[in-house]
Design an enzyme around this catalytic site. Structure first.
Site, mmCIF file in Angstrom:
data_model
loop_
_atom_site.group_PDB
_atom_site.id
_atom_site.type_symbol
_atom_site.label_atom_id
_atom_site.label_comp_id
_atom_site.label_asym_id
_atom_site.label_seq_id
_atom_site.Cartn_x
_atom_site.Cartn_y
_atom_site.Cartn_z
ATOM 1 C CB CYS A 33 -0.887 0.033 1.345
ATOM 2 S SG CYS A 33 -0.152 0.049 2.785
ATOM 3 C CB CYS A 102 -3.571 -0.544 9.008
ATOM 4 S SG CYS A 102 -4.506 -0.381 7.326
HETATM 5 FE FE1 FES Z 1 -1.711 -0.013 4.266
HETATM 6 FE FE2 FES Z 1 -3.329 1.243 5.843
HETATM 7 S S1 FES Z 1 -3.785 0.755 3.826
HETATM 8 S S2 FES Z 1 -1.511 0.473 6.396
#
Ligand code: FES
Length: 140
Positions: A33, A102
């Protein structure tokens, strides 16, 4: 989507910022991400006396970092290493499944900061933390 608590921590994160001359720094990223997190600690007699974070990431990454710093402040470093994804998610009253990673990022940043502190102060690093450090750096 997000619980009210997640939104509150995202809009008003606790312990946000940087510590000058920290005793330990943790930096972790998630290559998928692209989120990056820095976590700084001040330690006295193995107790976390101050903690701050900077996160370049999603709302969940910011909210989870805020909760991790709240949970870790004032705790013994080895005790703080026990903070895990479940504790964080429980505090936040849930996270969407796709956002669970996360919460791992924030807990890992704390583990890395403790690792850095132990190394810098020439203290023994427990084997479990050594292994966690290897895993984190393999993944990011
Ligand atoms: Fe990767 Fe939140 S989307 S840390």
């Amino acid at each position: 989507m997000y619980s009210k608590t997640v939104i509150e921590h995202f809009q008003n994160p606790h312990n946000y910022g940087k510590i000058e001359n920290p005793d330990g720094t943790g930096k972790v990223g998630n290559p998928r991400c692209g989120d990056i997190m820095y976590l700084y600690i001040k330690v006295k007699e193995d107790k976390i006396t101050d903690i701050k974070f900077e996160t370049l990431g999603c709302a969940a990454a910011i909210a989870t970092s805020s909760v991790v710093t709240d949970l870790a402040k004032g705790r013994n470093i080895f005790d703080a290493l026990k903070i895990n994804s479940e504790n964080v998610i429980e505090k936040l009253e849930g996270l969407p499944v796709i956002k669970v990673h996360c919460s791992l990022l924030a807990a890992d940043a704390l583990a890395e900061a403790v690792y850095d502190y132990l190394k810098k102060s020439n203290k023994a690093v427990p084997e479990e933390l050594e292994e966690r450090h290897r895993q984190i750096n393999k993944e990011s």
